[in-house]
Scaffold this active site. Structure first.
Site, PDB file in Angstrom:
ATOM      1  N   ALA A 162      86.826  30.388 -30.999  1.00  0.00           N
ATOM      2  CA  ALA A 162      87.439  30.500 -32.420  1.00  0.00           C
ATOM      3  C   ALA A 162      86.575  29.961 -33.455  1.00  0.00           C
ATOM      4  CB  ALA A 162      88.800  29.255 -32.556  1.00  0.00           C
ATOM      5  N   GLY A 163      85.237  29.995 -33.055  1.00  0.00           N
ATOM      6  CA  GLY A 163      84.401  29.460 -33.953  1.00  0.00           C
ATOM      7  C   GLY A 163      84.080  27.937 -34.538  1.00  0.00           C
ATOM      8  N   ASP A 168      74.550  25.100 -33.756  1.00  0.00           N
ATOM      9  CA  ASP A 168      75.889  24.444 -33.200  1.00  0.00           C
ATOM     10  C   ASP A 168      75.740  23.450 -32.189  1.00  0.00           C
ATOM     11  OD1 ASP A 168      76.741  26.593 -34.805  1.00  0.00           O
ATOM     12  OD2 ASP A 168      77.983  27.432 -33.214  1.00  0.00           O
TER      13      ASP A 168
HETATM   14  C1  MEV Z   1      77.821  30.747 -34.745  1.00  0.00           C
HETATM   15  O1  MEV Z   1      78.660  29.725 -34.652  1.00  0.00           O
HETATM   16  C2  MEV Z   1      76.880  30.640 -35.929  1.00  0.00           C
HETATM   17  C3  MEV Z   1      75.809  31.971 -36.181  1.00  0.00           C
HETATM   18  O2  MEV Z   1      75.118  31.730 -37.434  1.00  0.00           O
HETATM   19  C4  MEV Z   1      75.154  32.208 -34.955  1.00  0.00           C
HETATM   20  C5  MEV Z   1      74.067  31.189 -34.642  1.00  0.00           C
HETATM   21  O3  MEV Z   1      73.776  30.219 -35.674  1.00  0.00           O
HETATM   22  O4  MEV Z   1      73.505  31.041 -33.501  1.00  0.00           O
HETATM   23  C6  MEV Z   1      76.851  33.058 -36.239  1.00  0.00           C
END
Ligand code: MEV
Length: 313
Positions: free
Chosen positions: A100-101, A147
């Protein structure tokens, strides 16, 4: 002997996608965790149990031949027992909604690396982060590493691919309302969609990179002032840039509209296309914001910043 570790999920406050192209991002970890328990076994097998399924395999399989979201755990366990005469059993428990991010897979990689490798030696946080990013690359090759970094160190961080990370020591007094679209998305395909946008719109994207970069620098100053109104405006501005690069959709726009109406500002967090959005609130509007999302039948919850990061037991 058992080893246990937990790591928090995360929200990207500013800079997702642009961070892949070198702009700094600002992330914060949230008080929802993944806990991983690892145990040596006499049978030389790697066994992984989780809420989303189980995987039991012999060691030394080719990673490219494993088709499972639990692949990062296999990678870590296989690496850890390379010169050891033992198997490993791993149990995963997550409070973070999956896919879900909100950093569930990064938190899994961080807590997994810590629990598994600490069965054999005392490992530093730096080494755990390195192992976690390696493991994450088995499912998402082009990760910026942002992340896993925030899931390891916790709190609020600024992160640049070249500069690495810096902890932001200010502790602004805000709460996040997180709403889930429940639309599945794949970070890998969203990142490759943005790449297509970049190839087709080189000039526009280069302007956006400059604008995002300036926005992040402004925010770094604003965080010291604890001014949610101004911070909220920057969040709304960042959302416009994310819409320009094509990672929003109608459902996410509906949620953003509710968030922006009821809080200081709202945007997508993570790769978009689905997953979650967050709204910036404090004690003056958190309940109202939650109520509006619930009234419109969106799954939502409030979250606070986690200042601890990786925890080992
Ligand atoms: C994903 O949570 C974040 C992105 O910027 C990809 C990344 O930083 O590896 C979309």
């Amino acid at each position: 002997m058992k080893s246990k570790a937990s790591a928090p999920g995360k929200v990207i406050l500013f800079g997702e996608h642009f961070v892949v192209y070198g702009v700094k991002a600002i992330l914060c970890s949230i008080n929802k965790r993944v806990t991983v328990t690892a145990e040596k076994t006499s049978e030389r097998k790697i066994s992984i149990n989780s809420q989303i399924g189980n995987l039991i395999l012999e060691p030394n399989k080719l990673i490219s031949e494993i088709n499972s979201p639990l692949k990062p755990f296999y990678y870590l366990a296989n690496k850890a027992i390379k010169n050891q005469d033992t198997g490993i059993e791993i149990k995963i428990n997550s409070e973070i909604p999956l896919g879900a991010g909100l950093g569930s897979s990064s938190a899994c990689c961080v807590a997994g690396a810590a629990a598994i490798f600490r069965l054999f030696e005392d490992v530093s946080k730096e080494k755990i982060l390195e192992l976690a990013i390696e493991a994450e690359r088995t499912i998402f090759e082009n990760t910026s590493g942002a992340d896993c970094t925030v899931c390891t160190y916790g709190g609020i961080i600024e992160y640049g691919k070249k500069q690495g990370f810096k902890k932001i020591e200010d502790e602004p007094n805000f709460q996040l309302v997180i709403a889930n679209s429940n639309i599945e998305h794949s970070t890998e395909s969203m990142v490759s969609g943005v790449k297509t946008f970049v190839i087709k719109n080189k000039e526009e994207f280069s302007k956006l990179l400059n604008q995002e970069s300036k926005l992040v620098e402004d925010v770094l100053k604003l965080l010291k002032e604890n001014n949610p109104e101004e911070l909220g405006e920057k969040i709304n501005q960042n959302q416009k840039y994310l819409e320009t690069i094509g990672i929003s959709n109608n459902q996410l726009k509906k949620m953003i509209e509710i968030g922006q109406k009821t809080s200081f500002g709202a945007k997508i967090t993570g790769s978009g296309g689905g997953g979650c959005i967050f709204a910036l609130t404090n004690e003056s509007n958190v309940e109202q914001s939650l109520k509006e999302f619930k009234d419109k039948n969106f799954e939502c919850f409030s979250a606070e910043i986690d200042f601890k990061g990786l925890n080992t037991f």
